[in-house]
Design a protein around this motif. Structure first.
Motif, PDB file in Angstrom:
ATOM      1  N   LYS A 277      14.790 -12.744 -35.605  1.00  0.00           N
ATOM      2  CA  LYS A 277      13.460 -11.690 -35.989  1.00  0.00           C
ATOM      3  C   LYS A 277      13.429 -11.319 -37.621  1.00  0.00           C
ATOM      4  N   TYR A 278      12.138 -11.197 -38.010  1.00  0.00           N
ATOM      5  CA  TYR A 278      12.114 -11.134 -39.452  1.00  0.00           C
ATOM      6  C   TYR A 278      11.272  -9.461 -39.391  1.00  0.00           C
ATOM      7  N   GLU A 279      11.560  -8.871 -40.142  1.00  0.00           N
ATOM      8  CA  GLU A 279      11.376  -7.292 -40.159  1.00  0.00           C
ATOM      9  C   GLU A 279      10.730  -6.999 -41.767  1.00  0.00           C
ATOM     10  N   LEU A 280       9.608  -5.957 -41.436  1.00  0.00           N
ATOM     11  CA  LEU A 280       8.863  -5.276 -42.735  1.00  0.00           C
ATOM     12  C   LEU A 280       9.280  -3.909 -42.867  1.00  0.00           C
ATOM     13  N   LEU A 281       9.917  -3.413 -43.941  1.00  0.00           N
ATOM     14  CA  LEU A 281      10.144  -2.123 -44.284  1.00  0.00           C
ATOM     15  C   LEU A 281       9.494  -1.652 -45.219  1.00  0.00           C
ATOM     16  N   ILE A 282       8.905  -0.609 -45.089  1.00  0.00           N
ATOM     17  CA  ILE A 282       8.134   0.079 -46.337  1.00  0.00           C
ATOM     18  C   ILE A 282       8.487   1.345 -46.531  1.00  0.00           C
ATOM     19  N   ASN A 283       8.723   1.972 -47.915  1.00  0.00           N
ATOM     20  CA  ASN A 283       8.764   3.393 -48.013  1.00  0.00           C
ATOM     21  C   ASN A 283       7.589   3.963 -48.634  1.00  0.00           C
ATOM     22  N   ARG A 284       6.946   4.889 -47.783  1.00  0.00           N
ATOM     23  CA  ARG A 284       5.783   5.556 -48.008  1.00  0.00           C
ATOM     24  C   ARG A 284       5.904   6.314 -49.348  1.00  0.00           C
ATOM     25  N   LYS A 285       6.865   6.904 -49.445  1.00  0.00           N
ATOM     26  CA  LYS A 285       7.281   7.908 -50.348  1.00  0.00           C
ATOM     27  C   LYS A 285       7.306   7.301 -51.790  1.00  0.00           C
ATOM     28  N   VAL A 286       7.745   6.285 -51.963  1.00  0.00           N
ATOM     29  CA  VAL A 286       7.911   5.364 -53.083  1.00  0.00           C
ATOM     30  C   VAL A 286       6.388   4.823 -53.571  1.00  0.00           C
ATOM     31  N   ALA A 287       5.502   4.508 -52.349  1.00  0.00           N
ATOM     32  CA  ALA A 287       4.358   4.064 -52.762  1.00  0.00           C
ATOM     33  C   ALA A 287       3.638   5.043 -53.182  1.00  0.00           C
ATOM     34  N   GLU A 288       3.653   6.196 -52.680  1.00  0.00           N
ATOM     35  CA  GLU A 288       2.888   7.386 -53.433  1.00  0.00           C
ATOM     36  C   GLU A 288       3.400   7.713 -54.724  1.00  0.00           C
ATOM     37  N   THR A 289       4.549   7.489 -55.235  1.00  0.00           N
ATOM     38  CA  THR A 289       5.012   7.574 -56.461  1.00  0.00           C
ATOM     39  C   THR A 289       4.378   6.671 -57.467  1.00  0.00           C
ATOM     40  N   LEU A 290       4.028   5.393 -56.771  1.00  0.00           N
ATOM     41  CA  LEU A 290       3.587   4.405 -57.727  1.00  0.00           C
ATOM     42  C   LEU A 290       1.924   4.409 -57.579  1.00  0.00           C
ATOM     43  N   GLY A 291       1.482   5.470 -56.925  1.00  0.00           N
ATOM     44  CA  GLY A 291      -0.089   5.374 -56.930  1.00  0.00           C
ATOM     45  C   GLY A 291      -0.752   4.627 -55.926  1.00  0.00           C
ATOM     46  N   LEU A 292       0.073   3.921 -54.888  1.00  0.00           N
ATOM     47  CA  LEU A 292      -0.358   3.116 -54.167  1.00  0.00           C
ATOM     48  C   LEU A 292      -1.014   3.352 -52.701  1.00  0.00           C
ATOM     49  N   LYS A 293      -2.180   3.265 -52.558  1.00  0.00           N
ATOM     50  CA  LYS A 293      -2.715   3.617 -51.245  1.00  0.00           C
ATOM     51  C   LYS A 293      -2.617   2.588 -50.131  1.00  0.00           C
ATOM     52  N   LEU A 294      -1.453   2.373 -49.336  1.00  0.00           N
ATOM     53  CA  LEU A 294      -1.293   1.489 -48.286  1.00  0.00           C
ATOM     54  C   LEU A 294      -2.216   1.385 -47.379  1.00  0.00           C
ATOM     55  N   PRO A 295      -2.697   0.405 -47.047  1.00  0.00           N
ATOM     56  CA  PRO A 295      -3.728   0.087 -45.892  1.00  0.00           C
ATOM     57  C   PRO A 295      -3.152   0.219 -44.609  1.00  0.00           C
ATOM     58  N   ALA A 296      -4.080   0.913 -43.570  1.00  0.00           N
ATOM     59  CA  ALA A 296      -3.436   0.960 -42.287  1.00  0.00           C
ATOM     60  C   ALA A 296      -2.895  -0.205 -41.584  1.00  0.00           C
ATOM     61  N   SER A 297      -3.680  -1.388 -41.969  1.00  0.00           N
ATOM     62  CA  SER A 297      -3.351  -2.579 -41.353  1.00  0.00           C
ATOM     63  C   SER A 297      -1.900  -2.912 -41.571  1.00  0.00           C
ATOM     64  N   LEU A 298      -1.454  -2.760 -42.953  1.00  0.00           N
ATOM     65  CA  LEU A 298      -0.294  -3.155 -43.308  1.00  0.00           C
ATOM     66  C   LEU A 298       1.035  -2.106 -42.911  1.00  0.00           C
ATOM     67  N   LEU A 299       0.545  -1.077 -42.647  1.00  0.00           N
ATOM     68  CA  LEU A 299       1.631  -0.026 -42.278  1.00  0.00           C
ATOM     69  C   LEU A 299       1.691  -0.272 -40.653  1.00  0.00           C
ATOM     70  N   ALA A 300       0.622  -0.683 -39.971  1.00  0.00           N
ATOM     71  CA  ALA A 300       0.774  -1.030 -38.472  1.00  0.00           C
ATOM     72  C   ALA A 300       1.625  -2.102 -38.367  1.00  0.00           C
ATOM     73  N   ARG A 301       1.805  -2.931 -39.255  1.00  0.00           N
ATOM     74  CA  ARG A 301       2.786  -4.173 -38.896  1.00  0.00           C
ATOM     75  C   ARG A 301       4.198  -3.907 -39.324  1.00  0.00           C
ATOM     76  N   ALA A 302       4.474  -2.802 -40.116  1.00  0.00           N
ATOM     77  CA  ALA A 302       5.744  -2.234 -40.483  1.00  0.00           C
ATOM     78  C   ALA A 302       6.682  -1.933 -39.147  1.00  0.00           C
ATOM     79  N   ASP A 303       7.703  -2.750 -39.293  1.00  0.00           N
ATOM     80  CA  ASP A 303       8.900  -2.475 -38.530  1.00  0.00           C
ATOM     81  C   ASP A 303       9.515  -0.981 -38.787  1.00  0.00           C
ATOM     82  N   GLU A 304       9.538  -0.405 -39.745  1.00  0.00           N
ATOM     83  CA  GLU A 304      10.233   0.815 -40.085  1.00  0.00           C
ATOM     84  C   GLU A 304       9.340   1.317 -41.387  1.00  0.00           C
ATOM     85  N   ILE A 305       9.019   2.477 -41.150  1.00  0.00           N
ATOM     86  CA  ILE A 305       8.375   3.336 -42.444  1.00  0.00           C
ATOM     87  C   ILE A 305       9.226   4.353 -42.830  1.00  0.00           C
ATOM     88  N   ARG A 306       9.668   4.555 -44.078  1.00  0.00           N
ATOM     89  CA  ARG A 306      10.519   5.313 -44.320  1.00  0.00           C
ATOM     90  C   ARG A 306       9.549   6.475 -45.327  1.00  0.00           C
TER      91      ARG A 306
END
Length: 307
Positions: A277-306
């Motif tokens: 298995k391959y997994e995609l992990l995303i830290n949404r708080k870090v994205a916000e500090t970098l000023g990134l607005k992550l697309p819903a399509s990317l978040l939907a594919r994440a195996d885990e969102i922190r």
């Protein structure tokens, strides 16, 4: 009493190696637990001898000699570098690599299905991962125009080319400029990442590399300091506060092969196994500090969102 030796590239004080009841990420603890489930009880019918090769060639040579002097029944290696070094030291003691890239190309095995010799184990990724990392990084930060690929040519597969070819192929199709960023010393990390701060907008890819895993805290800290979006190959970097990771789910499956070898199976008869298995992990708080607005399509594919 059977002896299971283990050669690790990380310091024994690293959280991924250190054995403590609360340390759920410890590879050593996971190995001992997996062996216990198969009837191997530490101190009763099995003994674990762990040595670290951290600190350079001399330390590695000392660690290998100490393990071989114990005449272990099987040796577990933690990465490509440790596997190559152990193979050079013994052609008879069974070796199981917990994770390695390109085991055929590195000469570890004759083929994935029939390894032959005294070595077998588990792979952690394929060359095509490089292009996938760039694709995901561009989804998270579509404004980036240049990307640096961070690695240590002394410890990453094929001195970086194992992944760089697919990264550069993906870049050519998207118009992004990709530049290899080779480093060999920890004190080069900060400057290497600082070069990708500011305009034109940039991001970085961390390749599969034990050197970078050892120095993951410095890498994640520099990425935060210079506000550089980075994608990593292992969840260890996300645990340290990184933005996102994509890679194999690193299940500790070594216990299964060690058990079979201790019960009489030849290492060379056990096929090399690929990730399940391959997994995609995303830290949404870090994205916000970098000023990134992550697309819903990317978040939907994440195996885990922190958060």
């Amino acid at each position: 009493m059977r002896i299971v030796g283990s050669l690790v590239g990380l310091p024994l004080s690293d959280t991924l190696t250190r054995r403590t009841p609360e340390n759920v990420n410890s590879r050593t603890s996971a190995l001992v637990q997996g062996m216990h489930e198969r009837g191997w009880v530490e101190g009763v019918n099995v003994r674990y001898e762990i040595r670290s090769s951290f600190g350079g060639p001399e330390n590695r040579a000392t660690a290998i000699k100490e393990l071989l002097d114990l005449n272990p029944d099987v040796i577990l290696t933690s990465s490509t570098v440790e596997t190559a070094a152990m193979m050079a030291a013994t052609k008879t003691i069974p070796i199981v690599f917990a994770t390695a890239n390109d085991p055929v190309g590195n000469g570890f095995v004759e083929s994935l299905t029939r390894p032959g010799g005294n070595v077998t184990g588990f792979t952690s990724s394929t060359p095509e991962m490089g292009g996938k990392w760039l694709e995901l990084l561009r989804e998270a930060a579509p404004q980036i125009e240049r990307v640096g690929a961070l690695f240590n040519p002394q410890s990453t597969p094929r001195a970086g080319r194992f992944y760089l070819d697919s990264i550069q192929s993906e870049a050519a199709a998207t118009g992004v400029t990709v530049t290899p960023v080779p480093i060999t010393e920890p004190n080069a990390i900060d400057e290497a990442i600082r070069a990708y701060a500011g305009a034109p907008s940039a991001g970085m890819i961390v390749l599969v590399d034990p050197f970078l895993v050892i120095n993951r805290l410095a890498i994640v800290d520099a990425a935060a300091k210079y506000r550089v979006p980075m994608i990593y190959p292992f969840h260890y970097f996300i645990d340290a506060g990184g933005l996102m990771s994509y890679g194999a789910s690193l299940e500790i499956r070594s216990a299964a092969y060690i058990d079979l070898i201790l019960r009489g199976t030849r290492a060379g008869d056990l096929p090399v196994q690929s990730p399940r298995k391959y997994e995609l992990l995303i830290n949404r708080k870090v994205a916000e500090t970098l000023g990134l607005k992550l697309p819903a399509s990317l978040l939907a594919r994440a195996d885990e969102i922190r958060e």
